[in-house]
Design an enzyme around this catalytic site. Structure first.
Site, short mmCIF file in Angstrom:
data_model
loop_
_atom_site.label_atom_id
_atom_site.label_comp_id
_atom_site.label_asym_id
_atom_site.label_seq_id
_atom_site.Cartn_x
_atom_site.Cartn_y
_atom_site.Cartn_z
N HIS A 190 -13.61 41.83 -25.59
CA HIS A 190 -14.04 41.86 -24.18
C HIS A 190 -15.55 41.99 -24.10
O HIS A 190 -16.10 42.30 -23.05
CB HIS A 190 -13.42 43.04 -23.43
CG HIS A 190 -11.97 43.19 -23.68
ND1 HIS A 190 -11.46 44.17 -24.51
CD2 HIS A 190 -10.92 42.47 -23.23
CE1 HIS A 190 -10.14 44.04 -24.54
NE2 HIS A 190 -9.78 43.02 -23.79
N GLY A 242 -6.91 36.00 -20.60
CA GLY A 242 -8.21 35.53 -21.07
C GLY A 242 -8.31 35.43 -22.57
O GLY A 242 -9.38 35.19 -23.12
N HIS A 243 -7.18 35.63 -23.26
CA HIS A 243 -7.19 35.59 -24.73
C HIS A 243 -6.25 34.53 -25.29
O HIS A 243 -5.86 34.63 -26.46
CB HIS A 243 -6.74 36.95 -25.28
CG HIS A 243 -7.55 38.11 -24.83
ND1 HIS A 243 -8.89 38.22 -25.10
CD2 HIS A 243 -7.21 39.23 -24.12
CE1 HIS A 243 -9.34 39.37 -24.59
NE2 HIS A 243 -8.34 39.99 -23.99
#
Ligand SMILES: Nc1ncnc2c1ncn2[C@@H]1O[C@H](COP(=O)(O)OP(=O)(O)O)[C@@H](O)[C@H]1O
Ligand SMILES: Nc1ncnc2c1ncn2[C@@H]1O[C@H](COP(=O)(O)OP(=O)(O)O)[C@@H](O)[C@H]1O
Ligand SMILES: [Mg+2]
Ligand SMILES: [Mg+2]
Ligand SMILES: [Mg+2]
Ligand SMILES: [Mg+2]
Lengths: 215, 333, 333, 215
Positions: free
Chosen positions: C218, C55-56
């Protein structure tokens, strides 16, 4: 009043600038329907720049120069489709005026004819393509007919403004062939053309200016 | 409008100031920030000039650099640069071999580039023009001249830049770029609108579960608006349009550009690319090159586009050539 | 949730499939897509392994490639890879010179890397560890060991990769990377949340006119939540925090990473960078290198971070070295 | 009932799996307050994987092996902070059971002590740091005390579940020192620890399982 004199032209451009400033959001919304929403921004910038030019160094120039300088200012300030077309129109219209000191009905007929033809040439649009040309050409034709009939300036400009409004209304029946609106094809039917709306406002402001100058 | 901004009217010029601070290999001419040029023009080389509205980074200016473009007229957000600006860029970029204009097929840009070419003719600068019109969704087959240019223009830049770097003459560079143009197709889909800083609100509305297939990069409407489907189904629908207009023989090669419109993360682009690769594989077509990321954006708009260039023996080595610009670096493999 | 997805639970693996399709220079080991490694390990070189949640992108796996990393354990979205996976990656990557672990300071990752290093000890593989903790907002001075790692880890990768490419021994590579760690500081700000595909709703709420300064990648809260200010003011507030913990002498050099979190367009990053450059200039500090773009994202989150590496004579040439990975190419100038 | 036999262990893990499936959204919300919202996802995945392992190839294994295999499955399925800690707990607890065929109160005391100590060692947390350890340690202590007192399994597991609930309640007064929650510092006071909540659920399910088996 028989004609608009060069010293009155700054006042005319003040009107144009004020009108497009006032119509900024309305034109944004209109262009947003089948375009990219920039028309309100570009036209307010364009006529602000034109006004500044004509009010500034060219307040005392001849009308032809004033119009050409307005065109040049617009072309720098707002080089979008309509900005560039309006710039071309003022440049060509101004050229047609040469070094005239005043604009009578015949002069306005020549101005608008050169304006409309310049736009047609630059944009490569045909009449009926649902563009600004579908309003500009009727404006030119109205002034030409009024000049041939020897009409007064007040009458001619009122007739031309009415012709512009009618022509704008008639653009609703057309299907866009150019620019971003063309992607909408049939969906563009029923909507008035955004560029035509601008042309109509020009004719309206010119008329309102003439009527106010008379009174 | 949630953006990092100072005054909205300074958006473009402050962006340019930032770019000039960060990248000494580019500069500007005519004392105008918006006349963006390479700091290292190559004597005798055909100059490649592009231009167009801001809000699409890295398009357009991002590809000015080694082996790609030499200059770019920078317009306001979604607006053409002026003819004067394009003429200034042309004068700087011309190194005696003439200048190729490569830009997207939009009325405002066409008129300003045409005016610019008339202006520089007075300085005896020869120009030629290729207008990208890769967006399959923007007009039907047979009306390709009406199609707008979108992300696929990257391939035109790549081919033109590599051809010019070989010191080919203007007519040759133009011919090759024109060939890349005619063999490039793009389909896009958008999930959300973007906000022009000076306007302050989104250009269109789109439902929480809707997608617009074929939407233009300024929010021009596309072919259909429907419920957001599974990623694979979205790709299938888009690729069907592209396949429908290209004859691929088994063994043909393509280059692919998976382009994010700004708000769509790379994770999703790879999920989508996975499907593209599968479809190509089923057709027996080899993906010789692929670039994936943000190439032509609409600021924060969510969505993506797929561009396909049908390679041939002449185009392939040009697409494969190394390139180095502030926004795009590619090592030839 | 408006994402291009098939099944949310396939998000990570389908992303990886797309990546392997697109980039033949990387592959996987142990028959596990999530054990991501270079296809071209260099015999005798210290291996550099990272790992962390998905997700990065391009973090973490995006920096596996020439002159940077050799392998990456890929976790679920925002989750650590498992100790087994990290051990497998380590075994593949080890070329007899040992392996350096470089990853962010998060409990889950620490425990799994620690377990992995115990596992590979059984295979006689020597490991060393440097955990990135550049996020100034995540703990006060004096408690730096509690700080989390964010985008600044890019500089650790760059230094570690270049040092290993010089065939230095493990202890040296670790020492240099540790030095880069101790000289890197990051401040971030977020404007919006992101959605973990399997969760389907945003991780936190934030008002239409609010920003969160110091937010983690996050969605961990930051130092303050306030009204979104002008771009220059946001930068000033962030840089003040960074300047507060670093002693800069006139003439010192830095490398800067202007990192978009995903939803913030490059146009804005350049507007922000313009201000950073001005502040550095006022301090008499020279920006020797700057990279601007998306380096460590939170999928579609809007926001950005500024990372500053205080260079010295040893680190500068390592940061300046060329590198080539599927997600990051840099020509040494 | 004096002890849990290995053939009953699959049933216990079915309970764990069902509970964490049911608590998925609640744990997402709880972790979301000062963390990254993943706890509901990771715990439901973790215990689903553990159940599948223990129901599958290890249904007939000894209890120590079952627990270790559960730990191994969790460590692969959910390597987040809590996933890794729970994996470590089951691995260490299972080791402490060696090849035991049944778990009596003393066995459970040894299991939970090894479990809690494994977590403490892996996570490097101290008691009072507001982590799962602040619930695990009271569970272990409760079983130890009950074993020393020679209590029945039903009594001991009820006492341990109560101790867990009380300990969880007490985490509200603590300030987080580890993980993502630590960033919140004082703001974490008043909230019950998310990891501790998971430990409490384990003790509760174990107790419910024992009571149901008796009945
Ligand atoms: N080729 C053309 N010739 C004449 N007028 C045109 C042409 N294309 C578009 N127009 C006019 O321009 C208007 C849109 O102007 P504008 O918003 O400036 O366009 P864009 O944003 O696409 O540059 C249309 O409503 C139409 O009247
Ligand atoms: N170092 C540690 N030692 C023991 N328990 C910890 C530690 N750090 C965090 N925890 C526990 O983990 C819980 C959070 O678990 P989880 O959501 O898996 O973390 P993350 O998402 O940060 O990986 C906290 O509520 C706390 O009980
Ligand atoms: Mg428009
Ligand atoms: Mg426009
Ligand atoms: Mg983005
Ligand atoms: Mg969590």
């Amino acid at each position: 009043m028989q004609s608009i004199e060069s010293k009155m032209v700054p006042g005319l451009f003040e009107r144009f600038a004020a009108r497009f400033e006032a119509e900024r959001d309305a034109l944004i919304a209109l262009d947003g329907k089948v375009g990219d929403s920039d028309l309100g921004l570009t036209m307010s910038k364009a006529f602000k720049a034109a006004r500044d030019k004509v009010l500034g160094e060219f307040a005392d120039a001849d009308i032809g120069t004033q119009m050409k300088q307005a065109g040049g200012a617009i072309s720098k300030a707002a080089p979008s489709t309509m900005g560039t077309l309006m710039a071309t129109g003022f440049l060509r219209g101004g050229k047609a005026m040469a070094e005239a000191e005043a604009l009578d009905v015949a002069g306005l007929a020549a101005f608008w004819r050169a304006y409309a033809d310049g736009v047609a040439q630059r944009g490569k649009a045909q009449l009926g393509d649902k563009t600004v040309l579908d309003v500009l050409d009727p404006i030119a034709r109205a002034y030409e007919a009024q000049a041939a009939a020897g009409a007064e300036l007040e009458v001619a400009s009122a007739v031309a403004a009415k012709a512009a409004a009618d022509a704008l209304e008639a653009t609703k029946d057309l299907v866009a062939q150019h620019g971003k609106a063309a992607a909408f094809q049939e969906k563009s039917r029923g909507l008035q053309d955004a560029g035509g709306t601008v042309a109509c406002m020009l004719a309206e402001e010119l008329n309102a200016f003439v009527q106010a100058a008379k009174g | 409008m949630k953006k990092f901004l100072n005054k909205p009217e300074d958006f473009v010029d402050e962006m340019l100031e930032g770019i000039y601070c960060a990248h000494p290999e580019v500069t500007y001419t005519a004392d105008d920030l918006r006349c963006y040029v390479t700091a290292n023009p190559v004597p005798g080389k055909v100059g490649i000039v592009t231009g167009g509205g801001s809000g699409h980074l890295p398009t357009f200016l991002g590809f000015v650099g080694k082996n790609m473009l030499d200059g770019c007229g920078v317009g306001g957000v979604f607006q053409s640069p002026s003819a004067d600006q394009l003429a200034e860029v042309t004068r700087y970029v011309d190194q005696g071999a003439g200048v190729l204009y490569v830009y997207g097929n939009y009325t405002g840009d066409i008129m300003n580039f045409d005016m610019a070419s008339e202006l520089v003719e007075l300085d005896d600068i020869e120009t030629a023009t290729v207008t990208g019109n890769d967006d399959v969704a923007s007009s039907v087959v047979g009306e390709e001249h009406k199609r707008r240019g979108v992300a696929g223009i990257f391939f035109l830049y790549k081919a033109a830049g590599a051809a010019a770097a070989r010191m080919l003459p203007l007519a040759e560079v133009a011919r090759i770029t024109e060939k890349a143009r005619s063999r490039t197709r793009t389909m896009g889909v958008a999930l959300s609108a973007c906000i022009v800083p000076e306007i302050g609100k989104p250009g269109f509305e789109i439902g929480e579960d809707e997608m617009e297939i074929g939407m233009g990069i300024h929010g021009e409407p596309g072919i259909s608006r429907k419920k957001l489907a599974a990623a694979d189904d979205v790709v299938d629908e888009m690729m069907e349009r592209i396949f429908a207009e290209t004859d691929y023989a088994k063994g043909d090669e393509v280059a692919i550009l998976m382009n994010g419109l700004g708000g769509t993360p790379k994770e999703e682009l790879y999920i989508l690319y996975r499907r593209v690769a599968k479809l190509m594989d089923e057709m027996g077509v080899k993906i010789r090159h692929v670039w994936l990321g943000e190439f032509a954006t609409s600021m924060e708009m969510a969505g993506f586009s797929i561009s396909v260039l049908h390679l041939d023996n002449e185009l392939e080595p040009l697409i494969a050539a190394k390139a180095d610009t502030p926004f795009f670096s590619y090592f030839a493999k």
